[in-house]
Design a protein around this motif. Sequence first.
Motif, PDB file in Angstrom:
ATOM      1  N   GLU A  89     -58.133  17.968  -0.256  1.00 30.44           N
ATOM      2  CA  GLU A  89     -57.408  18.141  -1.522  1.00 30.44           C
ATOM      3  C   GLU A  89     -57.670  16.954  -2.452  1.00 30.44           C
ATOM      4  O   GLU A  89     -58.029  15.858  -2.008  1.00 30.44           O
ATOM      5  N   THR A  90     -57.454  17.185  -3.743  1.00 30.38           N
ATOM      6  CA  THR A  90     -57.607  16.130  -4.754  1.00 30.38           C
ATOM      7  C   THR A  90     -56.429  16.244  -5.711  1.00 30.38           C
ATOM      8  O   THR A  90     -56.439  17.045  -6.636  1.00 30.38           O
ATOM      9  N   LEU A  91     -55.413  15.439  -5.462  1.00 30.39           N
ATOM     10  CA  LEU A  91     -54.188  15.574  -6.250  1.00 30.39           C
ATOM     11  C   LEU A  91     -54.401  15.233  -7.722  1.00 30.39           C
ATOM     12  O   LEU A  91     -53.744  15.798  -8.594  1.00 30.39           O
ATOM     13  N   ALA A  92     -55.333  14.309  -8.019  1.00 25.75           N
ATOM     14  CA  ALA A  92     -55.514  13.900  -9.418  1.00 25.75           C
ATOM     15  C   ALA A  92     -55.893  15.101 -10.295  1.00 25.75           C
ATOM     16  O   ALA A  92     -55.547  15.149 -11.472  1.00 25.75           O
ATOM     17  N   LEU A  93     -56.571  16.091  -9.703  1.00 27.90           N
ATOM     18  CA  LEU A  93     -56.964  17.263 -10.500  1.00 27.90           C
ATOM     19  C   LEU A  93     -55.745  18.072 -10.941  1.00 27.90           C
ATOM     20  O   LEU A  93     -55.773  18.740 -11.967  1.00 27.90           O
ATOM     21  N   SER A  94     -54.656  18.018 -10.165  1.00 24.90           N
ATOM     22  CA  SER A  94     -53.437  18.731 -10.574  1.00 24.90           C
ATOM     23  C   SER A  94     -52.842  18.095 -11.820  1.00 24.90           C
ATOM     24  O   SER A  94     -52.174  18.754 -12.602  1.00 24.90           O
ATOM     25  N   GLU A 208     -53.385   9.946  -7.700  1.00 23.02           N
ATOM     26  CA  GLU A 208     -52.268   9.872  -8.637  1.00 23.02           C
ATOM     27  C   GLU A 208     -51.892  11.274  -9.110  1.00 23.02           C
ATOM     28  O   GLU A 208     -52.755  12.073  -9.430  1.00 23.02           O
ATOM     29  N   HIS A 209     -50.596  11.514  -9.152  1.00 24.25           N
ATOM     30  CA  HIS A 209     -50.116  12.827  -9.583  1.00 24.25           C
ATOM     31  C   HIS A 209     -48.632  12.716  -9.923  1.00 24.25           C
ATOM     32  O   HIS A 209     -47.977  11.737  -9.572  1.00 24.25           O
ATOM     33  N   THR A 210     -48.142  13.735 -10.606  1.00 22.99           N
ATOM     34  CA  THR A 210     -46.709  13.940 -10.709  1.00 22.99           C
ATOM     35  C   THR A 210     -46.395  15.139  -9.832  1.00 22.99           C
ATOM     36  O   THR A 210     -47.257  15.996  -9.622  1.00 22.99           O
ATOM     37  N   ASP A 211     -45.186  15.209  -9.306  1.00 20.92           N
ATOM     38  CA  ASP A 211     -44.824  16.403  -8.547  1.00 20.92           C
ATOM     39  C   ASP A 211     -44.535  17.528  -9.546  1.00 20.92           C
ATOM     40  O   ASP A 211     -44.284  17.288 -10.710  1.00 20.92           O
ATOM     41  N   TYR A 212     -44.619  18.756  -9.048  1.00 19.56           N
ATOM     42  CA  TYR A 212     -44.731  19.882  -9.974  1.00 19.56           C
ATOM     43  C   TYR A 212     -43.398  20.512 -10.386  1.00 19.56           C
ATOM     44  O   TYR A 212     -43.307  21.109 -11.448  1.00 19.56           O
ATOM     45  N   GLY A 213     -42.405  20.405  -9.526  1.00 18.11           N
ATOM     46  CA  GLY A 213     -41.230  21.258  -9.693  1.00 18.11           C
ATOM     47  C   GLY A 213     -40.065  20.588 -10.387  1.00 18.11           C
ATOM     48  O   GLY A 213     -40.229  19.848 -11.365  1.00 18.11           O
ATOM     49  N   ILE A 214     -38.856  20.854  -9.849  1.00 17.75           N
ATOM     50  CA  ILE A 214     -37.636  20.309 -10.451  1.00 17.75           C
ATOM     51  C   ILE A 214     -37.344  18.932  -9.859  1.00 17.75           C
ATOM     52  O   ILE A 214     -37.190  17.952 -10.576  1.00 17.75           O
ATOM     53  N   LEU A 261     -38.674  11.685 -17.300  1.00 17.66           N
ATOM     54  CA  LEU A 261     -40.087  11.915 -17.007  1.00 17.66           C
ATOM     55  C   LEU A 261     -40.352  12.006 -15.508  1.00 17.66           C
ATOM     56  O   LEU A 261     -39.779  11.244 -14.725  1.00 17.66           O
ATOM     57  N   SER A 262     -41.235  12.914 -15.133  1.00 17.24           N
ATOM     58  CA  SER A 262     -41.738  12.929 -13.753  1.00 17.24           C
ATOM     59  C   SER A 262     -42.613  11.685 -13.589  1.00 17.24           C
ATOM     60  O   SER A 262     -43.492  11.426 -14.411  1.00 17.24           O
ATOM     61  N   THR A 263     -42.337  10.914 -12.570  1.00 17.82           N
ATOM     62  CA  THR A 263     -43.042   9.635 -12.416  1.00 17.82           C
ATOM     63  C   THR A 263     -44.377   9.839 -11.716  1.00 17.82           C
ATOM     64  O   THR A 263     -44.461  10.539 -10.702  1.00 17.82           O
ATOM     65  N   LEU A 264     -45.406   9.213 -12.256  1.00 19.92           N
ATOM     66  CA  LEU A 264     -46.713   9.243 -11.585  1.00 19.92           C
ATOM     67  C   LEU A 264     -46.674   8.396 -10.333  1.00 19.92           C
ATOM     68  O   LEU A 264     -46.119   7.295 -10.340  1.00 19.92           O
ATOM     69  N   HIS A 265     -47.256   8.906  -9.281  1.00 16.80           N
ATOM     70  CA  HIS A 265     -47.304   8.140  -8.035  1.00 16.80           C
ATOM     71  C   HIS A 265     -48.586   8.452  -7.283  1.00 16.80           C
ATOM     72  O   HIS A 265     -49.291   9.416  -7.596  1.00 16.80           O
ATOM     73  N   ARG A 266     -48.912   7.608  -6.307  1.00 20.40           N
ATOM     74  CA  ARG A 266     -50.117   7.775  -5.493  1.00 20.40           C
ATOM     75  C   ARG A 266     -49.867   7.063  -4.167  1.00 20.40           C
ATOM     76  O   ARG A 266     -48.863   6.342  -4.022  1.00 20.40           O
ATOM     77  N   ARG A 340     -50.922  10.164 -19.527  1.00 25.41           N
ATOM     78  CA  ARG A 340     -50.165   9.057 -18.902  1.00 25.41           C
ATOM     79  C   ARG A 340     -50.989   8.368 -17.827  1.00 25.41           C
ATOM     80  O   ARG A 340     -50.950   7.152 -17.678  1.00 25.41           O
ATOM     81  N   VAL A 341     -51.763   9.157 -17.061  1.00 24.34           N
ATOM     82  CA  VAL A 341     -52.591   8.544 -16.012  1.00 24.34           C
ATOM     83  C   VAL A 341     -53.630   7.636 -16.655  1.00 24.34           C
ATOM     84  O   VAL A 341     -53.874   6.513 -16.201  1.00 24.34           O
TER      85      VAL A 341
END
Length: 346
Positions: A89-94, A208-214, A261-266, A340-341
Amino acid sequence: MSTFHVPAVDISAYVQGGTPEEKAAVAAAIDTACREVGFIQILGHGVAPELADGLASAMDDFFALPTAEKSRWRRPAAENRGYTPPKSETLALSAGVQSETRMKDFFEAFNVGSSVSDHPGAELVEAHYAANTWPEVPDFQARIDAWRAEAARVARTMVTVFEDALGLERGAISRLATHPIEVLRMNNYALPEGTRVEVDEDMIGMGEHTDYGIVTILWADRVKGLQVLHGGEWHDVSPAEGALLINLGDLTTRLTNEQWLSTLHRVKPPIVEGTIQRRRSAAYFFDGDAEATVGPLPAFVDDEHPRLYRDVTVDEHIAAKLAGSRAGVLNAAAGREAARVLTAGR
Ligand SMILES: O=C(O)CCC(=O)C(=O)O
Ligand SMILES: [Fe+2]
């Protein structure tokens, strides 16, 4: 680095039934934490420590199996279930970020979630409610389900706190989650024994990604590696003993028109003596009903705060995110996350 801290909030007033004043104090603390950081340590959540032990031991039992055995539980990219081998998987693409030089994320994972059979009578966008498959590990399902039920309870409590914190009527968010898409992703960050890591530049556990949901309810062991982006810099985060981490997902960003804001994390696990130190986490994603429509709520839109997002269905949003992470299709709809990334240092 700096003196960055992930705020800690004790939510027991909402778990055990506190006074209105006690609840108001919790809601105010959550509002501040969500405006400033978007990642919070939650105490007083009421989840028994044995359940976390059960979760961790179930993960250990499964991830210790030979690769060929684990691979029996792979599922198609379109179904967010089962085993994910390392580097698939490649989370950055999300998050809409192309990464040409970097290899894929090295985490391996096992995913379970809510299924059609959990919601008899509901009309579902079935792709998001795939059946679970369970490896032949004694008591695996029982240990995981016990954790999942409690993570779901905490997620629903957080939604209530969010409604109060944002000054919304009860139901303003929870009505979007009557049969929510839910996924528990159990992550194992490890390289095969003896793998030498000479350069850590391109070595990413989870991009790096943000989570998608609530909201996400995150259990993590206390090995370093999780980093959140704050003030343009990446900061290490590890939970205090007994704390659960929670973080905001993109649907909450959209609902609040970026008030929160959804926080970016990795995840970059530490390199110790030339190899990766093993790390584990389990993220429970609470994502809303697939057919629900999400856009900025009226309370967050006025002349000074124009709508930053068009309405989308949860289905459309989550499908674009998963196509990024699981199927390698850059998520072109994540322009605001990608921006943001790109402003962050690497
Ligand atoms: O490993 C962690 O602590 C975070 C995992 C994560 O961000 C995720 O699964 O979305
Ligand atoms: Fe995440």
